[in-house]
Write a protein that holds these residues in place. Sequence first.
Motif, PDB file in Angstrom:
ATOM      1  N   GLN A   1     -15.387   1.158 -12.416  1.00 51.12           N
ATOM      2  CA  GLN A   1     -15.374   1.456 -10.982  1.00 51.12           C
ATOM      3  C   GLN A   1     -14.499   2.661 -10.634  1.00 51.12           C
ATOM      4  O   GLN A   1     -14.498   3.108  -9.494  1.00 51.12           O
ATOM      5  CB  GLN A   1     -14.879   0.235 -10.199  1.00 51.12           C
TER       6      GLN A   1
ATOM      7  N   MET B   1      -9.692   7.546  -9.136  1.00 48.95           N
ATOM      8  CA  MET B   1      -9.434   6.813  -7.900  1.00 48.95           C
ATOM      9  C   MET B   1     -10.438   5.686  -7.744  1.00 48.95           C
ATOM     10  O   MET B   1     -11.499   5.687  -8.372  1.00 48.95           O
ATOM     11  CB  MET B   1      -9.495   7.748  -6.694  1.00 48.95           C
ATOM     12  N   ILE B   2     -10.086   4.723  -6.908  1.00 51.51           N
ATOM     13  CA  ILE B   2     -10.975   3.605  -6.604  1.00 51.51           C
ATOM     14  C   ILE B   2     -10.633   3.105  -5.203  1.00 51.51           C
ATOM     15  O   ILE B   2      -9.468   3.138  -4.800  1.00 51.51           O
ATOM     16  CB  ILE B   2     -10.817   2.474  -7.662  1.00 51.51           C
ATOM     17  N   SER B   3     -11.625   2.684  -4.445  1.00 48.17           N
ATOM     18  CA  SER B   3     -11.383   2.097  -3.128  1.00 48.17           C
ATOM     19  C   SER B   3     -11.034   0.629  -3.319  1.00 48.17           C
ATOM     20  O   SER B   3     -11.772  -0.108  -3.963  1.00 48.17           O
ATOM     21  CB  SER B   3     -12.623   2.207  -2.244  1.00 48.17           C
ATOM     22  N   LEU B   4      -9.901   0.225  -2.750  1.00 49.99           N
ATOM     23  CA  LEU B   4      -9.486  -1.164  -2.843  1.00 49.99           C
ATOM     24  C   LEU B   4     -10.059  -1.989  -1.701  1.00 49.99           C
ATOM     25  O   LEU B   4     -10.420  -3.127  -1.867  1.00 49.99           O
ATOM     26  CB  LEU B   4      -7.966  -1.271  -2.828  1.00 49.99           C
ATOM     27  N   ASN B   5     -10.107  -1.411  -0.530  1.00 49.82           N
ATOM     28  CA  ASN B   5     -10.723  -2.026   0.638  1.00 49.82           C
ATOM     29  C   ASN B   5     -11.118  -0.904   1.575  1.00 49.82           C
ATOM     30  O   ASN B   5     -11.058   0.265   1.198  1.00 49.82           O
ATOM     31  CB  ASN B   5      -9.782  -3.055   1.302  1.00 49.82           C
ATOM     32  N   GLU B   6     -11.493  -1.215   2.798  1.00 46.90           N
ATOM     33  CA  GLU B   6     -11.990  -0.172   3.685  1.00 46.90           C
ATOM     34  C   GLU B   6     -10.945   0.873   4.067  1.00 46.90           C
ATOM     35  O   GLU B   6     -11.287   1.970   4.483  1.00 46.90           O
ATOM     36  CB  GLU B   6     -12.604  -0.779   4.956  1.00 46.90           C
ATOM     37  N   ARG B   7      -9.659   0.573   3.886  1.00 47.55           N
ATOM     38  CA  ARG B   7      -8.631   1.508   4.303  1.00 47.55           C
ATOM     39  C   ARG B   7      -7.834   2.144   3.171  1.00 47.55           C
ATOM     40  O   ARG B   7      -7.223   3.175   3.369  1.00 47.55           O
ATOM     41  CB  ARG B   7      -7.644   0.828   5.252  1.00 47.55           C
ATOM     42  N   SER B   8      -7.784   1.523   2.020  1.00 46.00           N
ATOM     43  CA  SER B   8      -6.881   2.076   1.009  1.00 46.00           C
ATOM     44  C   SER B   8      -7.607   2.497  -0.255  1.00 46.00           C
ATOM     45  O   SER B   8      -8.604   1.899  -0.652  1.00 46.00           O
ATOM     46  CB  SER B   8      -5.767   1.085   0.685  1.00 46.00           C
ATOM     47  N   VAL B   9      -7.064   3.541  -0.850  1.00 44.88           N
ATOM     48  CA  VAL B   9      -7.595   4.084  -2.090  1.00 44.88           C
ATOM     49  C   VAL B   9      -6.469   4.079  -3.107  1.00 44.88           C
ATOM     50  O   VAL B   9      -5.334   4.439  -2.797  1.00 44.88           O
ATOM     51  CB  VAL B   9      -8.108   5.534  -1.874  1.00 44.88           C
TER      52      VAL B   9
END
Length: 154
Positions: A117, A133-141
């Motif tokens: 991912q 990089m990876i998106s953890l949730n809608e606000r944080s990377v």
Amino acid sequence: MSSENTAIDTVTDVPVSTERFLTFISDGLTIGVSTDYVTEIITNHSITMIPLVPDYVTGIINLRGQIIPIIDIRLRMGKPSISYTNTSCIIVLNINDTNLGIIVDSVQQVIDIDRSQISPVPTENHQELINGMISLNERSVLLFLDHEQLTEVC
């Protein structure tokens, strides 16, 4: 001991390769470093300044008889310096038998990441020392620290 594991996704029956990462905050960014490289996390340690080193090398510490160079990760990434707070700490790393410490704003948590991912950092947002990089949730990377580049100063 490696923190990388391979499991089978029960929905797709595809192997999933996960790795454990220690996450920390630096200049408002969430960054992860593989737990394979983390030796320990220390606070309130006296740093001895040394001359004739780049400004991001804040000095050295004597950790149980071992001299370890300390890098301010903010300065190493070209960000402005700030005063250390009670949440600032040093993450001691061992990368290819090179020990060094990085000062971070705060340590967050250890998380498991599916390596498939992880995406490359877009060229327009590329940061030195960051290799994914990876998106953890809608606000944080979550950005991933490039271990090899980090040791080039030592």
